[in-house]
Design an enzyme around this catalytic site. Structure first.
Site, PDB file in Angstrom:
ATOM      1  N   SER A 208       3.387  -8.321  -5.751  1.00  0.00           N
ATOM      2  CA  SER A 208       2.178  -7.477  -5.741  1.00  0.00           C
ATOM      3  C   SER A 208       1.290  -7.775  -6.945  1.00  0.00           C
ATOM      4  O   SER A 208       1.789  -7.910  -8.075  1.00  0.00           O
ATOM      5  CB  SER A 208       2.563  -5.994  -5.799  1.00  0.00           C
ATOM      6  OG  SER A 208       3.251  -5.603  -4.657  1.00  0.00           O
ATOM      7  N   ILE A 209      -0.015  -7.800  -6.715  1.00  0.00           N
ATOM      8  CA  ILE A 209      -0.950  -7.973  -7.833  1.00  0.00           C
ATOM      9  C   ILE A 209      -0.770  -6.809  -8.815  1.00  0.00           C
ATOM     10  O   ILE A 209      -0.846  -6.992 -10.033  1.00  0.00           O
ATOM     11  CB  ILE A 209      -2.402  -8.059  -7.302  1.00  0.00           C
ATOM     12  CG1 ILE A 209      -2.561  -9.318  -6.426  1.00  0.00           C
ATOM     13  CG2 ILE A 209      -3.396  -8.086  -8.457  1.00  0.00           C
ATOM     14  CD1 ILE A 209      -3.913  -9.455  -5.743  1.00  0.00           C
TER      15      ILE A 209
ATOM     16  N   SER B 103       0.635  -8.113   1.698  1.00  0.00           N
ATOM     17  CA  SER B 103      -0.591  -7.749   2.424  1.00  0.00           C
ATOM     18  C   SER B 103      -1.333  -8.992   2.891  1.00  0.00           C
ATOM     19  O   SER B 103      -1.841  -9.044   4.013  1.00  0.00           O
ATOM     20  CB  SER B 103      -1.531  -6.940   1.533  1.00  0.00           C
ATOM     21  OG  SER B 103      -0.975  -5.707   1.243  1.00  0.00           O
TER      22      SER B 103
ATOM     23  N   TYR C 159     -10.426 -11.844   8.324  1.00  0.00           N
ATOM     24  CA  TYR C 159     -10.372 -10.674   7.424  1.00  0.00           C
ATOM     25  C   TYR C 159     -10.878  -9.421   8.156  1.00  0.00           C
ATOM     26  O   TYR C 159     -10.474  -8.307   7.859  1.00  0.00           O
ATOM     27  CB  TYR C 159     -11.185 -10.954   6.160  1.00  0.00           C
ATOM     28  CG  TYR C 159     -10.758 -10.117   4.984  1.00  0.00           C
ATOM     29  CD1 TYR C 159      -9.458 -10.165   4.500  1.00  0.00           C
ATOM     30  CD2 TYR C 159     -11.655  -9.250   4.352  1.00  0.00           C
ATOM     31  CE1 TYR C 159      -9.059  -9.392   3.427  1.00  0.00           C
ATOM     32  CE2 TYR C 159     -11.263  -8.474   3.272  1.00  0.00           C
ATOM     33  CZ  TYR C 159      -9.968  -8.556   2.813  1.00  0.00           C
ATOM     34  OH  TYR C 159      -9.578  -7.776   1.744  1.00  0.00           O
TER      35      TYR C 159
ATOM     36  N   ILE D 231      -4.476  -0.872  -3.578  1.00  0.00           N
ATOM     37  CA  ILE D 231      -4.007  -0.330  -2.303  1.00  0.00           C
ATOM     38  C   ILE D 231      -4.914  -0.769  -1.167  1.00  0.00           C
ATOM     39  O   ILE D 231      -6.147  -0.643  -1.267  1.00  0.00           O
ATOM     40  CB  ILE D 231      -3.989   1.219  -2.371  1.00  0.00           C
ATOM     41  CG1 ILE D 231      -2.889   1.689  -3.334  1.00  0.00           C
ATOM     42  CG2 ILE D 231      -3.827   1.843  -1.003  1.00  0.00           C
ATOM     43  CD1 ILE D 231      -2.922   3.177  -3.614  1.00  0.00           C
TER      44      ILE D 231
ATOM     45  N   VAL E 160      -1.576   7.822  -0.068  1.00  0.00           N
ATOM     46  CA  VAL E 160      -2.987   8.205  -0.197  1.00  0.00           C
ATOM     47  C   VAL E 160      -3.599   8.804   1.065  1.00  0.00           C
ATOM     48  O   VAL E 160      -4.718   9.310   1.024  1.00  0.00           O
ATOM     49  CB  VAL E 160      -3.873   7.033  -0.703  1.00  0.00           C
ATOM     50  CG1 VAL E 160      -3.477   6.603  -2.094  1.00  0.00           C
ATOM     51  CG2 VAL E 160      -3.873   5.869   0.276  1.00  0.00           C
TER      52      VAL E 160
ATOM     53  N   LYS F 106     -13.515  -3.161   2.481  1.00  0.00           N
ATOM     54  CA  LYS F 106     -13.754  -3.604   1.097  1.00  0.00           C
ATOM     55  C   LYS F 106     -15.224  -3.407   0.702  1.00  0.00           C
ATOM     56  O   LYS F 106     -15.523  -3.147  -0.465  1.00  0.00           O
ATOM     57  CB  LYS F 106     -13.349  -5.075   0.927  1.00  0.00           C
ATOM     58  CG  LYS F 106     -11.844  -5.307   0.965  1.00  0.00           C
ATOM     59  CD  LYS F 106     -11.096  -4.550  -0.125  1.00  0.00           C
ATOM     60  CE  LYS F 106      -9.663  -5.013  -0.261  1.00  0.00           C
ATOM     61  NZ  LYS F 106      -8.863  -4.110  -1.126  1.00  0.00           N
TER      62      LYS F 106
ATOM     63  N   GLY G 195       0.098   1.103  -6.223  1.00  0.00           N
ATOM     64  CA  GLY G 195       0.162   0.054  -5.203  1.00  0.00           C
ATOM     65  C   GLY G 195       1.109  -1.090  -5.499  1.00  0.00           C
ATOM     66  O   GLY G 195       0.868  -2.216  -5.084  1.00  0.00           O
TER      67      GLY G 195
ATOM     68  N   THR H 160       0.738 -12.552  -1.134  1.00  0.00           N
ATOM     69  CA  THR H 160       1.467 -11.278  -1.244  1.00  0.00           C
ATOM     70  C   THR H 160       1.792 -10.777   0.169  1.00  0.00           C
ATOM     71  O   THR H 160       1.327 -11.345   1.155  1.00  0.00           O
ATOM     72  CB  THR H 160       0.600 -10.209  -1.940  1.00  0.00           C
ATOM     73  OG1 THR H 160      -0.547  -9.971  -1.106  1.00  0.00           O
ATOM     74  CG2 THR H 160       0.156 -10.638  -3.320  1.00  0.00           C
TER      75      THR H 160
HETATM   76  N1  LIG Z   1      -3.450 -10.882  -2.078  1.00  0.00           N
HETATM   77  C1  LIG Z   1      -4.720 -11.242  -1.975  1.00  0.00           C
HETATM   78  O1  LIG Z   1      -5.051 -12.373  -1.571  1.00  0.00           O
HETATM   79  C2  LIG Z   1      -5.803 -10.286  -2.395  1.00  0.00           C
HETATM   80  C3  LIG Z   1      -7.097 -10.780  -2.664  1.00  0.00           C
HETATM   81  C4  LIG Z   1      -8.086  -9.891  -3.042  1.00  0.00           C
HETATM   82  C5  LIG Z   1      -7.803  -8.545  -3.138  1.00  0.00           C
HETATM   83  N2  LIG Z   1      -6.536  -8.093  -2.862  1.00  0.00           N
HETATM   84  C6  LIG Z   1      -6.283  -6.657  -2.958  1.00  0.00           C
HETATM   85  O2  LIG Z   1      -5.302  -6.409  -3.937  1.00  0.00           O
HETATM   86  C7  LIG Z   1      -4.711  -5.139  -3.642  1.00  0.00           C
HETATM   87  C8  LIG Z   1      -3.201  -5.281  -3.688  1.00  0.00           C
HETATM   88  O3  LIG Z   1      -2.745  -6.071  -2.614  1.00  0.00           O
HETATM   89  P1  LIG Z   1      -1.605  -7.168  -2.769  1.00  0.00           P
HETATM   90  O4  LIG Z   1      -2.168  -8.432  -2.256  1.00  0.00           O
HETATM   91  O5  LIG Z   1      -1.001  -7.116  -4.107  1.00  0.00           O
HETATM   92  O6  LIG Z   1      -0.556  -6.717  -1.642  1.00  0.00           O
HETATM   93  P2  LIG Z   1       0.663  -5.668  -1.680  1.00  0.00           P
HETATM   94  O7  LIG Z   1       1.107  -5.570  -0.255  1.00  0.00           O
HETATM   95  O8  LIG Z   1       1.665  -6.075  -2.679  1.00  0.00           O
HETATM   96  O9  LIG Z   1      -0.017  -4.307  -2.155  1.00  0.00           O
HETATM   97  C9  LIG Z   1      -0.670  -3.418  -1.272  1.00  0.00           C
HETATM   98  C10 LIG Z   1      -0.206  -2.032  -1.667  1.00  0.00           C
HETATM   99  O10 LIG Z   1      -0.897  -1.030  -0.923  1.00  0.00           O
HETATM  100  C11 LIG Z   1       0.019   0.039  -0.778  1.00  0.00           C
HETATM  101  N3  LIG Z   1      -0.396   0.948   0.299  1.00  0.00           N
HETATM  102  C12 LIG Z   1      -0.762   0.630   1.564  1.00  0.00           C
HETATM  103  N4  LIG Z   1      -1.020   1.759   2.256  1.00  0.00           N
HETATM  104  C13 LIG Z   1      -0.824   2.790   1.399  1.00  0.00           C
HETATM  105  C14 LIG Z   1      -0.912   4.201   1.522  1.00  0.00           C
HETATM  106  N5  LIG Z   1      -1.239   4.787   2.696  1.00  0.00           N
HETATM  107  N6  LIG Z   1      -0.634   4.985   0.445  1.00  0.00           N
HETATM  108  C15 LIG Z   1      -0.285   4.414  -0.733  1.00  0.00           C
HETATM  109  N7  LIG Z   1      -0.180   3.086  -0.914  1.00  0.00           N
HETATM  110  C16 LIG Z   1      -0.444   2.286   0.143  1.00  0.00           C
HETATM  111  C17 LIG Z   1       1.323  -0.675  -0.410  1.00  0.00           C
HETATM  112  O11 LIG Z   1       2.444   0.170  -0.579  1.00  0.00           O
HETATM  113  C18 LIG Z   1       1.286  -1.831  -1.406  1.00  0.00           C
HETATM  114  O12 LIG Z   1       1.938  -1.455  -2.600  1.00  0.00           O
HETATM  115  C19 LIG Z   1      -5.249  -4.710  -2.280  1.00  0.00           C
HETATM  116  O13 LIG Z   1      -6.349  -3.843  -2.461  1.00  0.00           O
HETATM  117  C20 LIG Z   1      -5.727  -6.028  -1.704  1.00  0.00           C
HETATM  118  O14 LIG Z   1      -6.702  -5.878  -0.703  1.00  0.00           O
HETATM  119  C21 LIG Z   1      -5.533  -8.936  -2.512  1.00  0.00           C
END
Ligand SMILES: NC(=O)c1ccc[n+]([C@@H]2O[C@H](COP(=O)([O-])OP(=O)(O)OC[C@H]3O[C@@H](n4cnc5c(N)ncnc54)[C@H](O)[C@@H]3O)[C@@H](O)[C@H]2O)c1
Length: 257
Positions: free
Chosen positions: A20-21, A197, A157, A92, A65, A164, A14, A195
């Site tokens: 990206s995290i 997303s 959300y 992801i 995925v 989630k 991801g 990020t």
């Molecule tokens: N940014 C926030 O505030 C935050 C807070 C809590 C949790 N999260 C979670 O952290 C995780 C990473 O998100 P992020 O914020 O780094 O954003 P990001 O957009 O950088 O990462 C999301 C990733 O999901 C991948 N993805 C989406 N659909 C896909 C698919 N069909 N097949 C394969 N990969 C797929 C994207 O390519 C991307 O790399 C996510 O689960 C997100 O919900 C984010």
């Protein structure tokens, strides 16, 4: 002194870009001595290959995925390269913009299916294909990223909160299924981080402001803090912990008002 993940083989799913995290976690794992394979979706291939090339020995492979065949190919390649797997980071999530933007009560059937499929079902799917490799580790660890919107109502959300909640339940069921093979499964509930997303969640800037005002630490978190907690959950330091959701959110989740 050896790093906490010295020589451990970690798959990071991801990475989209440098915000990206998953990228923060890849860097932290590399700092602690891990060997890395990153995965990307086809549309971000070039950027992720460039990021991977900045970590010695790391490489990037495609993974979509929503397609079992893509996941199967990924683990065949990982198996050929490494023979076993010590850690997997699930970073992801996706929901169609139209469904994320409308009130939850208006969520379409298709939007809900896509959000849950990509953001939650992907965890057991990946775990199933990864299982033979994880079992070969003798002490592997899976970490998935989630958000408070699964437990409480965070306006905006919407359908992602349901996805989630399913992801967090999946963490617990997988912890039970895989525990017998000494594979641990945990989640990190991260505070808001700016990020790609996150920008799809309407009112995201307001969420950042509210957390800064009300969290016990009176600030927002950085992706590097999620990354360091991930290193802990991947390392033997957390060997007695599984089926857990760890909040890395400056304490915001414990507030009532
Ligand atoms: N940014 C926030 O505030 C935050 C807070 C809590 C949790 N999260 C979670 O952290 C995780 C990473 O998100 P992020 O914020 O780094 O954003 P990001 O957009 O950088 O990462 C999301 C990733 O999901 C991948 N993805 C989406 N659909 C896909 C698919 N069909 N097949 C394969 N990969 C797929 C994207 O390519 C991307 O790399 C996510 O689960 C997100 O919900 C984010």
């Amino acid at each position: 002194m050896p790093g906490l993940l010295e020589g451990r083989k970690i798959l990071v799913l991801g990475v989209a870009n440098k915000r990206s995290i998953a990228w923060a976690s890849a860097q932290a794992a590399a700092r602690e001595g891990a060997r890395l394979i990153l995965t990307y979706q086809e549309r971000v291939k070039e950027g992720v290959e460039e990021l991977a090339s900045s970590i010695p020995g790391a490489r990037a492979l495609p993974c979509e995925v929503t397609q079992d065949a893509s996941v199967e190919t990924l683990f065949r390649d990982v198996g050929k390269s490494w023979g076993c797997l010590d850690g997997l980071i699930h970073s992801i999530a996706f929901a169609p913009a139209a469904d994320l933007e409308r009130a939850f009560v208006e969520t379409s059937r298709e939007g809900c299916q896509v959000a849950v499929d990509v953001s939650a079902y992907s965890l057991p799917l990946l775990a199933r294909f990864a299982r033979p490799l994880l079992e070969g580790s003798g002490g592997a660890s899976i970490v998935a990223y989630t958000y408070l919107g699964s437990e409480r109502v965070v306006p905006g959300y919407n359908v992602m909160g349901i996805a989630k909640a399913a992801l967090e339940a999946s963490v617990r069921y997988l912890a039970y299924d895989l525990g017998v093979a000494k594979v641990r499964v945990n989640g990190i509930s991260a505070g808001p981080v700016n990020t790609l997303s996150a920008r799809g969640v309407s009112g995201f800037t307001k969420i950042l402001d509210v957390v800064k005002d009300r969290a016990p630490l009176r600030r927002n978190i950085e992706a590097s803090e999620v990354a360091d907690a991930t290193v802990f959950l991947l390392s033997p330091m957390s060997r007695g912990i599984t089926g857990e959701i760890l909040h890395v959110d400056a304490g915001y989740h414990c507030m009532g008002l």
